[in-house]
Design an enzyme around this catalytic site. Structure first.
Site, PDB file in Angstrom:
ATOM      1  N   ASP A 155       0.975  -1.236   0.009  1.00 30.94           N
ATOM      2  CA  ASP A 155      -0.074  -0.098  -0.002  1.00 30.94           C
ATOM      3  C   ASP A 155       0.894   1.301   0.001  1.00 30.94           C
ATOM      4  O   ASP A 155       1.975   1.297   0.326  1.00 30.94           O
ATOM      5  CB  ASP A 155      -1.007   0.032   1.229  1.00 30.94           C
ATOM      6  CG  ASP A 155      -1.794  -1.096   1.241  1.00 30.94           C
ATOM      7  OD1 ASP A 155      -2.153  -1.663   0.143  1.00 30.94           O
ATOM      8  OD2 ASP A 155      -2.489  -1.607   2.356  1.00 30.94           O
ATOM      9  N   ARG A 156       0.427   2.381  -0.384  1.00 36.12           N
ATOM     10  CA  ARG A 156       1.002   3.652  -0.573  1.00 36.12           C
ATOM     11  C   ARG A 156       1.647   3.830   0.596  1.00 36.12           C
ATOM     12  O   ARG A 156       2.801   4.329   0.936  1.00 36.12           O
ATOM     13  CB  ARG A 156       0.009   4.694  -0.888  1.00 36.12           C
ATOM     14  CG  ARG A 156       0.815   6.203  -0.910  1.00 36.12           C
ATOM     15  CD  ARG A 156      -0.226   7.170  -1.358  1.00 36.12           C
ATOM     16  NE  ARG A 156       0.317   8.615  -0.993  1.00 36.12           N
ATOM     17  CZ  ARG A 156       1.125   9.234  -1.767  1.00 36.12           C
ATOM     18  NH1 ARG A 156       1.618   8.736  -2.859  1.00 36.12           N
ATOM     19  NH2 ARG A 156       1.583  10.441  -1.442  1.00 36.12           N
TER      20      ARG A 156
END
Length: 311
Positions: free
Chosen positions: A139-140
């Site tokens: 995930d970011r």
């Protein structure tokens, strides 16, 4: 690997003597689809330096080389000279430490500055003629180790490893509240939340998901955890921890509080896989990033009776 086509070479052992080249290549994990691409898209096969077809028979000591068709750089992906923390690189794979607040691939909200953009720039700079093949995404806002294949065939081999559970990742996280330990297992199906295109939730019609955890330490308000995924669902650790009433610190999407850290306190600290060509077991570990270390150091009163030196 340079601008030349990607290639693999093997020496024929006694046990394969007399085999058809097609049979030998199948044992070397060269799929029928790959052979079709080689035949029609610009690749070729050499036996002892001579170009041949897969109908040739091989003998002990023969040298077999497969030259794959050329790959094109990823269309629509802007190469950017972003500094990358490369932890390992050979002609087959890359292992990179992704910082928090960086997308693995571009998104509508963040079309630039992703790890994929940085890899495209790195490939252009170093002369690697390949599409971007990211094997393990994060995930970011999750930090840690990411595995990249430097060719389509290598990506295929590593994807097969993933399906059989041979690519293993372990995470460190800081969760809210006191998670009972020393070890535990969360088994709960995960699916997309009907009211969101991003958020996931535990739901009966979701896909099977299993997370193992070990308690490393805790205070009266937080728990430091070591987690391992048995399945690879989107947001799995975040959803499972929220499901048991202990959302990750900073993870406001799933009920966490951003006081002390502006993102989910989640870090992929260990990556383990079988090298797709050398067949050596590869193991990498990455220290906690500064923001998670600061959150640990700033939280007084850690009970580290389960602590094993991970911090």
């Amino acid at each position: 690997m340079s601008n030349q086509n990607f290639s693999l070479t093997w020496s024929v052992s006694e046990e394969d003597s007399g085999s058809l080249l097609r049979e030998f290549l199948s044992k070397c994990d060269i799929s029928k689809r790959a052979l079709t691409d080689i035949k029609f898209k610009g690749g070729y096969i050499r036996l002892n330096g001579e170009e041949v077809t897969v109908r040739e028979r091989i003998e002990t000591g023969d040298t077999v080389t497969v030259i794959f068709p050329p790959e094109q750089a990823s269309e629509g992906l802007l190469p950017e000279l972003i500094p990358l923390d490369v932890r390992y690189e050979d002609e087959f794979v890359l292992v990179v430490a992704k910082p928090p607040f960086m997308n693995t691939i571009p998104s509508r909200e963040h079309p630039n500055g992703s790890l994929a953009n940085g890899l495209a720039g790195y490939y252009r700079k170093t002369g690697v003629q390949a599409t971007i093949h990211i094997v393990t995404r994060l995930d970011r806002d999750t930090s840690g180790l990411v595995l990249i294949a430097k060719h389509r065939h290598i990506h295929h081999l590593l994807s097969e490893q993933q399906k059989s559970g041979q690519v293993k990742r372990r995470y460190q996280a800081i969760a809210e509240g006191i998670v009972e330990g020393p070890v535990g297992e969360i088994v709960a199906p995960i699916g997309r939340k009907s009211t969101s295109i991003i958020e996931r939730e535990v739901r009966e019609d979701g896909r099977h998901a299993c997370t193992l955890f070990k308690v490393l330490a805790h205070t009266e308000s937080h728990t430091f955890l070591d987690l391992e995924l048995q399945t690879g669902r989107t947001h799995q650790i975040r959803v499972h921890m929220a499901h048991i009433g202990h959302p990750l610190a900073g993870d406001d999407l799933y009920g966490g509080n951003r006081r002390g850290i502006p993102r989910q306190a989640l870090h992929c600290f260990e990556l383990k896989f079988l090298h797709p060509f050398t067949k050596k077991m590869m193991l990498f570990q990455e220290d906690l990033p500064e923001d998670m270390s600061r959150l640990l150091d700033g939280s007084k009163g850690w009970d580290s009776r389960f602590y094993n030196g991970a911090h």
